[in-house]
Design an enzyme around this catalytic site. Structure first.
Site, PDB file in Angstrom:
ATOM      1  N   THR A 136      -0.937   2.733  46.849  1.00 43.07           N
ATOM      2  CA  THR A 136      -2.112   3.329  47.478  1.00 43.07           C
ATOM      3  C   THR A 136      -3.393   2.593  47.096  1.00 43.07           C
ATOM      4  O   THR A 136      -3.480   2.035  45.994  1.00 43.07           O
ATOM      5  CB  THR A 136      -2.218   4.813  47.041  1.00 43.07           C
ATOM      6  OG1 THR A 136      -3.484   5.331  47.432  1.00 43.07           O
ATOM      7  CG2 THR A 136      -2.090   4.990  45.527  1.00 43.07           C
ATOM      8  N   ASP A 137      -4.387   2.674  47.962  1.00 42.48           N
ATOM      9  CA  ASP A 137      -5.695   2.084  47.636  1.00 42.48           C
ATOM     10  C   ASP A 137      -6.375   2.827  46.481  1.00 42.48           C
ATOM     11  O   ASP A 137      -7.304   2.311  45.867  1.00 42.48           O
ATOM     12  CB  ASP A 137      -6.616   2.058  48.872  1.00 42.48           C
ATOM     13  CG  ASP A 137      -6.872   3.412  49.513  1.00 42.48           C
ATOM     14  OD1 ASP A 137      -6.366   4.434  49.014  1.00 42.48           O
ATOM     15  OD2 ASP A 137      -7.593   3.450  50.537  1.00 42.48           O
ATOM     16  N   GLU A 138      -5.888   4.053  46.178  1.00 39.46           N
ATOM     17  CA  GLU A 138      -6.535   4.844  45.112  1.00 39.46           C
ATOM     18  C   GLU A 138      -6.391   4.193  43.739  1.00 39.46           C
ATOM     19  O   GLU A 138      -7.130   4.539  42.819  1.00 39.46           O
ATOM     20  CB  GLU A 138      -5.976   6.270  45.083  1.00 39.46           C
ATOM     21  CG  GLU A 138      -6.229   6.992  46.380  1.00 39.46           C
ATOM     22  CD  GLU A 138      -6.206   8.513  46.285  1.00 39.46           C
ATOM     23  OE1 GLU A 138      -6.137   9.051  45.172  1.00 39.46           O
ATOM     24  OE2 GLU A 138      -6.263   9.136  47.350  1.00 39.46           O
ATOM     25  N   LYS A 165       0.374   6.255  40.058  1.00 36.25           N
ATOM     26  CA  LYS A 165       0.739   5.204  41.028  1.00 36.25           C
ATOM     27  C   LYS A 165       0.420   3.819  40.457  1.00 36.25           C
ATOM     28  O   LYS A 165       1.189   2.867  40.643  1.00 36.25           O
ATOM     29  CB  LYS A 165      -0.001   5.416  42.354  1.00 36.25           C
ATOM     30  CG  LYS A 165       0.399   6.656  43.144  1.00 36.25           C
ATOM     31  CD  LYS A 165       1.837   6.656  43.635  1.00 36.25           C
ATOM     32  CE  LYS A 165       2.102   5.680  44.759  1.00 36.25           C
ATOM     33  NZ  LYS A 165       3.482   5.822  45.298  1.00 36.25           N
TER      34      LYS A 165
HETATM   35  P1  NAD Z   1       4.816  13.267  50.913  1.00 30.29           P
HETATM   36  O1  NAD Z   1       4.321  14.121  49.789  1.00 30.29           O
HETATM   37  O2  NAD Z   1       4.645  13.742  52.304  1.00 30.29           O
HETATM   38  O3  NAD Z   1       6.382  12.970  50.724  1.00 30.29           O
HETATM   39  C1  NAD Z   1       6.942  12.682  49.485  1.00 30.29           C
HETATM   40  C2  NAD Z   1       8.465  12.800  49.610  1.00 30.29           C
HETATM   41  O4  NAD Z   1       9.038  12.436  48.348  1.00 30.29           O
HETATM   42  C3  NAD Z   1       8.934  14.221  49.923  1.00 30.29           C
HETATM   43  O5  NAD Z   1       9.929  14.187  50.929  1.00 30.29           O
HETATM   44  C4  NAD Z   1       9.513  14.714  48.608  1.00 30.29           C
HETATM   45  O6  NAD Z   1      10.572  15.664  48.765  1.00 30.29           O
HETATM   46  C5  NAD Z   1      10.026  13.400  48.004  1.00 30.29           C
HETATM   47  N1  NAD Z   1      10.110  13.471  46.544  1.00 30.29           N
HETATM   48  C6  NAD Z   1       9.165  13.935  45.690  1.00 30.29           C
HETATM   49  N2  NAD Z   1       9.633  13.868  44.427  1.00 30.29           N
HETATM   50  C7  NAD Z   1      10.873  13.322  44.487  1.00 30.29           C
HETATM   51  C8  NAD Z   1      11.844  12.973  43.509  1.00 30.29           C
HETATM   52  N3  NAD Z   1      11.629  13.205  42.209  1.00 30.29           N
HETATM   53  N4  NAD Z   1      12.996  12.418  43.931  1.00 30.29           N
HETATM   54  C9  NAD Z   1      13.237  12.195  45.246  1.00 30.29           C
HETATM   55  N5  NAD Z   1      12.356  12.509  46.210  1.00 30.29           N
HETATM   56  C10 NAD Z   1      11.188  13.059  45.834  1.00 30.29           C
HETATM   57  O7  NAD Z   1       4.134  11.856  50.688  1.00 30.29           O
HETATM   58  P2  NAD Z   1       3.594  10.806  51.754  1.00 30.29           P
HETATM   59  O8  NAD Z   1       2.212  11.173  52.122  1.00 30.29           O
HETATM   60  O9  NAD Z   1       4.619  10.596  52.799  1.00 30.29           O
HETATM   61  O10 NAD Z   1       3.504   9.500  50.832  1.00 30.29           O
HETATM   62  C11 NAD Z   1       4.629   8.651  50.684  1.00 30.29           C
HETATM   63  C12 NAD Z   1       4.273   7.533  49.724  1.00 30.29           C
HETATM   64  O11 NAD Z   1       3.167   6.804  50.222  1.00 30.29           O
HETATM   65  C13 NAD Z   1       3.879   8.009  48.328  1.00 30.29           C
HETATM   66  O12 NAD Z   1       4.415   7.116  47.405  1.00 30.29           O
HETATM   67  C14 NAD Z   1       2.362   7.938  48.337  1.00 30.29           C
HETATM   68  O13 NAD Z   1       1.873   7.679  47.038  1.00 30.29           O
HETATM   69  C15 NAD Z   1       2.141   6.756  49.252  1.00 30.29           C
HETATM   70  N6  NAD Z   1       0.864   6.773  49.991  1.00 30.29           N
HETATM   71  C16 NAD Z   1       0.555   7.836  50.802  1.00 30.29           C
HETATM   72  C17 NAD Z   1      -0.623   7.788  51.543  1.00 30.29           C
HETATM   73  C18 NAD Z   1      -1.015   8.913  52.473  1.00 30.29           C
HETATM   74  O14 NAD Z   1      -2.107   8.854  53.041  1.00 30.29           O
HETATM   75  N7  NAD Z   1      -0.193   9.925  52.687  1.00 30.29           N
HETATM   76  C19 NAD Z   1      -1.478   6.690  51.436  1.00 30.29           C
HETATM   77  C20 NAD Z   1      -1.140   5.657  50.546  1.00 30.29           C
HETATM   78  C21 NAD Z   1       0.057   5.701  49.858  1.00 30.29           C
HETATM   79  O1  DAU Z   2      -6.080   6.789  49.970  1.00 32.01           O
HETATM   80  C1  DAU Z   2      -4.705   6.992  49.994  1.00 32.01           C
HETATM   81  C2  DAU Z   2      -4.365   8.398  49.531  1.00 32.01           C
HETATM   82  O2  DAU Z   2      -4.769   9.281  50.580  1.00 32.01           O
HETATM   83  C3  DAU Z   2      -2.896   8.590  49.202  1.00 32.01           C
HETATM   84  O3  DAU Z   2      -2.547   7.768  48.131  1.00 32.01           O
HETATM   85  C4  DAU Z   2      -2.601  10.066  48.861  1.00 32.01           C
HETATM   86  O4  DAU Z   2      -1.208  10.259  48.671  1.00 32.01           O
HETATM   87  C5  DAU Z   2      -3.054  10.923  50.031  1.00 32.01           C
HETATM   88  O5  DAU Z   2      -2.871  12.291  49.716  1.00 32.01           O
HETATM   89  C6  DAU Z   2      -4.524  10.648  50.340  1.00 32.01           C
HETATM   90  O6  DAU Z   2      -5.361  11.111  49.252  1.00 32.01           O
HETATM   91  P1  DAU Z   2      -6.737  11.850  49.506  1.00 32.01           P
HETATM   92  O7  DAU Z   2      -7.097  12.637  48.318  1.00 32.01           O
HETATM   93  O8  DAU Z   2      -7.759  10.900  50.041  1.00 32.01           O
HETATM   94  O9  DAU Z   2      -6.262  12.803  50.736  1.00 32.01           O
HETATM   95  P2  DAU Z   2      -6.622  14.322  51.090  1.00 32.01           P
HETATM   96  O10 DAU Z   2      -6.122  14.549  52.472  1.00 32.01           O
HETATM   97  O11 DAU Z   2      -6.197  15.264  50.019  1.00 32.01           O
HETATM   98  O12 DAU Z   2      -8.214  14.305  51.106  1.00 32.01           O
HETATM   99  C7  DAU Z   2      -8.933  13.435  51.974  1.00 32.01           C
HETATM  100  C8  DAU Z   2     -10.416  13.655  51.700  1.00 32.01           C
HETATM  101  O13 DAU Z   2     -10.787  14.969  52.161  1.00 32.01           O
HETATM  102  C9  DAU Z   2     -10.779  13.624  50.222  1.00 32.01           C
HETATM  103  O14 DAU Z   2     -12.065  13.040  50.095  1.00 32.01           O
HETATM  104  C10 DAU Z   2     -10.832  15.098  49.825  1.00 32.01           C
HETATM  105  C11 DAU Z   2     -11.295  15.771  51.099  1.00 32.01           C
HETATM  106  N1  DAU Z   2     -10.792  17.144  51.323  1.00 32.01           N
HETATM  107  C12 DAU Z   2      -9.449  17.344  51.239  1.00 32.01           C
HETATM  108  C13 DAU Z   2      -8.915  18.600  51.458  1.00 32.01           C
HETATM  109  C14 DAU Z   2      -7.436  18.854  51.347  1.00 32.01           C
HETATM  110  C15 DAU Z   2     -11.670  18.165  51.659  1.00 32.01           C
HETATM  111  O15 DAU Z   2     -12.887  17.966  51.758  1.00 32.01           O
HETATM  112  N2  DAU Z   2     -11.138  19.405  51.882  1.00 32.01           N
HETATM  113  C16 DAU Z   2      -9.808  19.684  51.780  1.00 32.01           C
HETATM  114  O16 DAU Z   2      -9.406  20.864  51.969  1.00 32.01           O
END
Ligand code: NAD
Ligand code: DAU
Length: 353
Positions: A136-138, A165
């Site tokens: 992730t970019d985080e 991460k």
């Molecule tokens: P998500 O939370 O929707 O899905 C995570 C999945 O992993 C779920 O199906 C969960 O059951 C499974 N899981 C959790 N713990 C586990 C374990 N111990 N063993 C096996 N499976 C397990 O997450 P997502 O948003 O699809 O993100 C997927 C990946 O991408 C993550 O690694 C996250 O860090 C990365 N990522 C997500 C975003 C985003 O915006 N969602 C952005 C950047 C990177």
């Molecule tokens: O940047 C990549 C990341 O993006 C991934 O690595 C994470 O897995 C993914 O969850 C996401 O993280 P964020 O914290 O950016 O996502 P989230 O949707 O939780 O929040 C997006 C932005 O919105 C953040 O600045 C917090 C804000 N927010 C979020 C929620 C849930 C609100 O203002 N209100 C809310 O209720």
């Protein structure tokens, strides 16, 4: 030639989109989805492929070392795509431990299982195998108003989630550097699209609009995220698997930076247009800010564009409409998630079949 993908966390948001993406684009593959099915895992996301003979599901925890070793014994795995993670920043603030277990120790287990299975000699591995860590970019921390994250930006994670991460990334890098394992790391910005759990900003706001509930905006809502349509992310990951240079890190970003408040307002206006004009900005509630809230993320995707020809194809204005349309057309999916009944899907559809 036939390839086997081990997709971890494939029942989650991005993992399930990725499984759909590769099954549609590659004929001769086997996809093994290993997922623990935490609250974030939803097999309903994969209903359309559950009977595809190119797809197999195994419920297992990436922290279970023996189970991971058994997977590599059972299948001739060519690619590991490690999505499995605890992914929600807010949850990591209240319960960091599980983030370290799954995101750090789970990644270590997978690296070890792949290393033993793929090893052909001292620091040599079966031809064509690859371990891709979805990061992730985080991990880069927070930006001021100017500049972008590049692959050489120093790691500076702030939340327990991003720290876990970053730790996993360092382990993957270490396995590449120390044991010459064939690894890549991709770091992408915020994804949005179908099948996203409604704890995350976009699906939460859509669902609350539809239920005429308050829309909780953290702090002033001027935090900036760089939104990436999930299919563009899936395409980038598959390109790295097919053609990425081993050992490299690739940033993946959508060129779609937006402040949160603007996202919320654009959701309100499209849902109002499609569903009910009385849905309006009076639903917005400014609530307490997230602890340690990163102010701005912005990705410089030059490297992946120049090396692999990847560009995001879906700009935000189009992507948010497609996303809202999907949630409107799949109201039952959201009802199953919010009622909790999605967690019975595995038992109903798989056990005793
Ligand atoms: P998500 O939370 O929707 O899905 C995570 C999945 O992993 C779920 O199906 C969960 O059951 C499974 N899981 C959790 N713990 C586990 C374990 N111990 N063993 C096996 N499976 C397990 O997450 P997502 O948003 O699809 O993100 C997927 C990946 O991408 C993550 O690694 C996250 O860090 C990365 N990522 C997500 C975003 C985003 O915006 N969602 C952005 C950047 C990177
Ligand atoms: O940047 C990549 C990341 O993006 C991934 O690595 C994470 O897995 C993914 O969850 C996401 O993280 P964020 O914290 O950016 O996502 P989230 O949707 O939780 O929040 C997006 C932005 O919105 C953040 O600045 C917090 C804000 N927010 C979020 C929620 C849930 C609100 O203002 N209100 C809310 O209720």
């Amino acid at each position: 030639m036939s390839k086997t993908y081990l997709v971890t966390g494939g029942a989650g948001f991005i993992g399930s989109n990725f499984i759909h993406y590769i099954l549609e684009r590659h004929q001769d593959i086997l996809v093994v989805n290993v997922d623990k099915l935490t609250y974030a895992g939803n097999l309903e996301n994969l209903k359309a492929v559950m009977d595809d003979e190119r797809y197999a599901f195994i419920q297992a925890d990436v922290c279970d070392r023996e189970a991971m070793v058994r997977l590599f014994e059972q299948y001739h795995i060519d690619y590991v795509v490690n999505f499995a993670a605890e992914s929600h920043v807010d949850r990591s603030i209240t319960d960091p431990g599980v983030f370290v277990s799954t995101n750090v120790m789970g990644t270590l287990n997978l690296l070890d299982a792949a290393k033993s299975s793929w090893k052909t000699g001292e620091d040599s591995y079966r031809e064509g195998v690859r371990f891709l860590q979805v990061s992730t970019d985080e991990v880069y921390g927070s930006l001021g108003p100017e500049g972008f994250f590049t692959e050489t930006t120093p790691l500076d994670p702030h939340s327990p989630y991003s720290a876990s991460k970053a730790s996993a990334d360092l382990l993957v890098k270490a396995y590449g550097d120390t044991y010459r394992m064939p690894v890549n790391i991709t770091r992408c910005s915020n994804n949005y699209g179908p099948y996203q759990f409604p704890e995350k900003l976009i699906p939460l706001m859509i669902n609350n609009c539809l239920n005429r509930q308050g829309l909780p905006v953290y702090g002033d809502g001027m935090q900036v995220r760089d939104w990436l349509y999930v299919e563009d992310h899936c395409k980038a990951i598959d390109l790295v698997i097919q053609r990425g240079t081993l050992g490299e890190v690739y940033n993946i970003g959508g060129h779609n930076e937006k402040p949160n408040i603007e996202i919320v307002k654009s959701i309100i206006s499209y849902v109002a247009e499609k569903v009910d004009p009385s849905i309006d900005e009076r639903l917005i509630r400014h609530v307490s800010d997230r602890k340690g809230h990163d102010r701005r993320y912005g990705i410089d995707p030059t490297k992946i564009r120049e090396a692999l020809g990847w560009e995001p194809e879906t700009m935000f204005a189009e992507g948010i409409r497609k996303t809202i349309d999907w949630y409107l057309e799949n109201r039952q999916w959201m009802e199953h998630v919010t009622s909790g009944s999605y967690q019975q899907y595995y038992r109903a559809m798989y056990v005793g079949r």
